[in-house]
Design an enzyme around this catalytic site. Structure first.
Site, PDB file in Angstrom:
ATOM      1  N   THR A  50      30.930  42.787  39.935  1.00  0.00           N
ATOM      2  CA  THR A  50      30.628  41.358  39.962  1.00  0.00           C
ATOM      3  C   THR A  50      29.206  41.224  39.440  1.00  0.00           C
ATOM      4  O   THR A  50      28.371  42.099  39.684  1.00  0.00           O
ATOM      5  CB  THR A  50      30.789  40.755  41.371  1.00  0.00           C
ATOM      6  OG1 THR A  50      30.682  39.335  41.265  1.00  0.00           O
ATOM      7  CG2 THR A  50      29.744  41.277  42.341  1.00  0.00           C
TER       8      THR A  50
ATOM      9  N   ALA B 187      39.229  33.357  38.090  1.00  0.00           N
ATOM     10  CA  ALA B 187      40.389  33.572  37.220  1.00  0.00           C
ATOM     11  C   ALA B 187      41.660  33.069  37.900  1.00  0.00           C
ATOM     12  O   ALA B 187      42.585  32.606  37.233  1.00  0.00           O
ATOM     13  CB  ALA B 187      40.518  35.051  36.882  1.00  0.00           C
ATOM     14  N   SER B 188      41.700  33.142  39.233  1.00  0.00           N
ATOM     15  CA  SER B 188      42.875  32.638  39.953  1.00  0.00           C
ATOM     16  C   SER B 188      43.081  31.160  39.636  1.00  0.00           C
ATOM     17  O   SER B 188      44.209  30.716  39.405  1.00  0.00           O
ATOM     18  CB  SER B 188      42.670  32.790  41.463  1.00  0.00           C
ATOM     19  OG  SER B 188      42.122  34.028  41.799  1.00  0.00           O
TER      20      SER B 188
ATOM     21  N   HIS C 287      47.621  40.531  38.312  1.00  0.00           N
ATOM     22  CA  HIS C 287      46.931  40.324  39.590  1.00  0.00           C
ATOM     23  C   HIS C 287      47.756  39.468  40.536  1.00  0.00           C
ATOM     24  O   HIS C 287      48.532  38.618  40.106  1.00  0.00           O
ATOM     25  CB  HIS C 287      45.578  39.654  39.338  1.00  0.00           C
ATOM     26  CG  HIS C 287      44.722  39.607  40.560  1.00  0.00           C
ATOM     27  ND1 HIS C 287      44.614  38.486  41.343  1.00  0.00           N
ATOM     28  CD2 HIS C 287      43.988  40.567  41.152  1.00  0.00           C
ATOM     29  CE1 HIS C 287      43.818  38.759  42.357  1.00  0.00           C
ATOM     30  NE2 HIS C 287      43.416  40.005  42.268  1.00  0.00           N
TER      31      HIS C 287
ATOM     32  N   ASP D 242      44.949  36.508  30.674  1.00  0.00           N
ATOM     33  CA  ASP D 242      44.021  36.823  31.759  1.00  0.00           C
ATOM     34  C   ASP D 242      43.267  38.094  31.398  1.00  0.00           C
ATOM     35  O   ASP D 242      43.781  39.198  31.533  1.00  0.00           O
ATOM     36  CB  ASP D 242      44.809  37.010  33.071  1.00  0.00           C
ATOM     37  CG  ASP D 242      43.922  37.490  34.223  1.00  0.00           C
ATOM     38  OD1 ASP D 242      42.704  37.663  34.021  1.00  0.00           O
ATOM     39  OD2 ASP D 242      44.467  37.700  35.326  1.00  0.00           O
TER      40      ASP D 242
ATOM     41  N   ASN E 120      36.031  36.487  32.928  1.00  0.00           N
ATOM     42  CA  ASN E 120      35.003  36.206  33.918  1.00  0.00           C
ATOM     43  C   ASN E 120      33.648  36.791  33.532  1.00  0.00           C
ATOM     44  O   ASN E 120      33.377  37.956  33.833  1.00  0.00           O
ATOM     45  CB  ASN E 120      35.402  36.776  35.280  1.00  0.00           C
ATOM     46  CG  ASN E 120      36.552  36.022  35.902  1.00  0.00           C
ATOM     47  OD1 ASN E 120      36.941  34.965  35.417  1.00  0.00           O
ATOM     48  ND2 ASN E 120      37.110  36.566  36.972  1.00  0.00           N
TER      49      ASN E 120
END
Lengths: 503, 503
Positions: B82, B148-149, B192, B271, B300
């Site tokens: 992250t 991303a969700s 995912h 994605d 992301n």
């Protein structure tokens, strides 16, 4: 960027920010830029070599500030307030450095556990019933959502899961689709557009019920709607009660709604996005009477409690249904430790989450409850002061009871006259308001938004409104329809858009 | 808190943060606290009087740090990285001070317009097709989502709206429910969990298709599934292709998927949450070949491009369908100025949004494209270095091709043996890994996460893994089932949870 450069840049930014906020009153609250103003001010692509941080900081005034609507200026009265405070800004520096993703307990225990305790602190400040709080040792607990829109959707999905489970028990022969087709949710015509949107996203029927003369949803209206739907073979499952509507800050009759919802096993969600912060003051809690009958409660400390966006506090009496509503790994749930260590990624729509409870911790400690209560009382007092100024001018009238920091008013006369007034006020650019419309009545909303707002600011805003009104009345002309469109399109101040200040 | 106190506190925090990050290597990456550790360290409620900021800062080490999992330690190899960088932290100070809510253009023109231009900058860095970019003058454009969700869900809702409109045109007699019941979406068993969740939230059928020997979804698999569903009277409408799966960083055969989706009028969403950042390096773009056939693309920057969470970049060739999917005020839309001024609140699930594009602007300018490319190349190089170390030890094997900054490996032998190894590694606490499972094969994942990671860190991590392996092999015992549960429950490192590092 190396650590020593960061120290210089970061400290320069701290000074810049303090200077910006302490002198925000001097800036034109509404920018004069036209759509597309910014692109010509920037290169067409990112640089290959690093720029100097001094140049980036200098560009903030050149590129960004000319296009900023200054939400924290005492001259900003649009929508509802959004929070901004020094302790919250410092907390976010720490949050950005730790930069953990708190989707499970182990991903950073402090991130989950401080959130649990801070939601207890907040809940106690509002005197929420114990069964909403994790410290009660029951099932209940709180979580930080991004926005009230998400809280409304999360509660709807929990309610949907709970009702489907109940109906399946009674009618094992029904398919899930057959049940969902029959589900029906309720809200009022005055609730925020995000409630209707939650119905769309959740794929369920959402009834928009009429309100009483004070724009409140009543228990009898809800009961009649529910009974009618049951007679028609539908399945009521969810209702949203609003405490402090966006249009006029009306409060639904929560206690009556609670009785009806409990009687018919309908999940009651309370949306107190704006007004909830006021319940830290005991004298305003009469407006949340009946909250003990609700299944979920939400308010936005990021609106009125000086904790920067995003921080929407939500409490659930029984998170089980939300956790199960869109949980996609049941194996994992078997090891979930509810209470001592909730797995917050199951409590929300996104998976990732920032360390947001640090903002709550810093703000509550560095202001203290007494000062936060003083902040709420001061802003409500300023709203009543503005109300008294309006009442002294016979050309104007107050259009809704003033209970919090919002004053709804209009020039006596037609909607068109007030649309012209609003356009004039925003056109002058000294202050910023947005309008709203209830039924056929168009009116102006003045919200006390900035923590810097003083009595003389409110009086200056009133003088500005009077000056604009004087021009409008003198010109005494009728706006053409395209004029009105102009307002909507350019200033985004048509009723529908204007009142969407619920974030 | 007054401005002068903020200046002192803020600058102290800047120094604390620099010190924390520059010395993060010295901290134990995994905390030793047990669930419930934090509550006893805090008062039961918020103080009435303000605390001193010096005391709050001191409590960060006492209360917070003992419970922090240090995601930015070079010893942290769990999930995926992250982002965390100094320019992003400083940008957030400014964002927190301006604290505008960018739900419409007028709410702060700079907030909307900088986002439009920054998504163009980013898109150009990835060499995205022009029709995804606002600067192309077409319909396309980018937006910052939280995660991303949310991007996957937003694209699904857009695809759903588009297909419903098409089918209604062909079958005016069908109700919306009749159409929705027939809709079917596709993804792979390796995508995912948030993709499956998007299907649940969107109330549509979602097929999880098998992958090839390299864990990739192929065009032929998708074509067969679509044809079968069409024969069965269903309506294919949406497919998600993953570039860089969470389990093993596999890349679906995008070009083939694109051909199939275009042939059957199925919305293709890409994605690339983790791997997308690598496409700023031309040598990795072969992995996104076929992106021009997609309808939406998401990655992301808050994972691997040094822009702090939350910053999930999404591009749409035609935002119309998303904007309409859950727009609840059509009157307003008539005044929407696509392109020159998108109304971003219609592009996302929540209504409110922070001024997040400042983070992109600061990071791209203060690193520059060259340094960002160097960051990606360095981390992929470190992964290959670790791969070579594993390959030199005959007790171990690599379980998936290493293409990015993730290495999947295992001890030759049973799943149980590797579950014990993982428990041992995390129990020692010197480094942190999470496992995954594909089919029946359990394996360990080592992700290069920290921007501080150097070659000697990777070598130290490898020595730690070897030491743990030595213990495991010597003990040569078989774990009891409750032992395995222990791993799952306490360390949250069971496959399902462990791989959910997609935020």
């Amino acid at each position: 960027m190396e650590a020593n450069q960061f120290k210089d840049f970061g400290k320069e930014m701290i000074d810049y920010v303090a200077n910006y906020l302490e002198n925000i009153r001097d800036r034109r609250v509404l920018p004069t830029v036209e759509p597309g103003y910014l692109r010509p001010l920037l290169p067409e692509q990112a640089p290959n070599e690093p720029d100097k941080w001094e140049d980036v900081l200098a560009d903030v005034e050149k590129v960004i500030m000319p296009g900023v609507t200054h939400w924290h200026s005492p001259k900003f009265h649009a929508y509802f307030p959004t929070a901004n405070s020094y302790p919250a800004i410092v907390a976010d520096i720490l949050s950005g450095a730790i930069a953990c993703i708190g989707f499970s307990w182990i991903a950073s225990p402090a991130c989950t556990e401080l959130e649990v305790v801070m939601l207890d602190w907040l809940g106690k400040m509002l005197d929420l019933p114990a069964d909403f709080l994790a410290c009660s040792g029951g099932k209940g607990g709180g979580v930080i959502q991004g926005t009230a829109s998400e809280a409304t959707l999360v509660a709807l999905l929990g309610a949907k899961a709970r009702k489907i489970a109940t109906v399946k028990g009674e009618h094992p022969e029904w398919t899930e689709n057959q049940i969902i087709e029959r589900l029906v949710a309720y809200t009022s015509s005055q609730s925020h557009s995000s409630v209707e949107r939650a119905g769309l996203l959740g794929g369920v029927r959402m009834r928009s019920l009429p309100t009483d003369d004070k724009h409140r949803l009543t228990g009898s209206t809800l009961r009649e709607a529910i009974q009618k739907d049951i007679e028609d073979g539908l399945i009521p499952f969810y209702a949203v009660g609003t405490l402090g509507t966006t249009s006029s800050c009306a409060f639904d009759k929560l206690e009556d709604l609670g009785d009806v919802c409990n009687k018919f096993d309908v999940w009651l969600h309370v949306d107190a996005a704006y007004a909830g912060s006021a319940f830290i003051c005991p004298e305003y809690r009469y407006l949340m009477k009946g909250v003990e009958k609700a299944d979920s409660f939400n308010f936005n400390p990021h609106k009125w409690l000086l904790i920067n966006f995003d921080c929407s506090a939500m409490w659930l009496k029984n998170p089980y249904w939300v956790v199960n509503a869109f949980n996609v790994d049941p194996l994992y749930l078997k090891h979930d430790q509810q209470g001592s260590a909730p797995d917050y990624r199951h409590w929300q729509i996104p998976l990732g989450r920032r360390f947001r409870s640090l903002k709550i911790w810093f703000v509550l400690r560095l202001y203290g409850i007494d000062n936060l209560q003083m902040h709420i009382r001061k802003q409500i007092g300023l709203a009543h002061h503005f109300e008294s100024l309006v009442n002294k001018d016979e050309r104007f009238e107050i259009t809704a009871e003033v209970l919090m920091g919002l004053v709804c008013f209009k020039l006596k006369g037609s909607n068109e006259l007030n649309e012209i007034l609003l356009k004039k006020i925003n056109g002058r650019g000294a202050i910023h308001l947005v309008p709203s419309k209830i039924g056929n009545q168009y009116f102006l909303r003045l919200a006390i938004c900035s923590r810097y707002t003083e009595k003389y600011d409110v009086e200056a805003s009133w003088r500005e409104i009077q000056a604009a009104a004087k021009e409008v009345i003198e010109e005494n002309r009728v706006t053409k329809v395209n004029g009105i469109n102009g307002i909507n399109g350019i200033n985004g101040t048509n009723g529908t858009n204007g009142v969407n200040g619920h974030h």
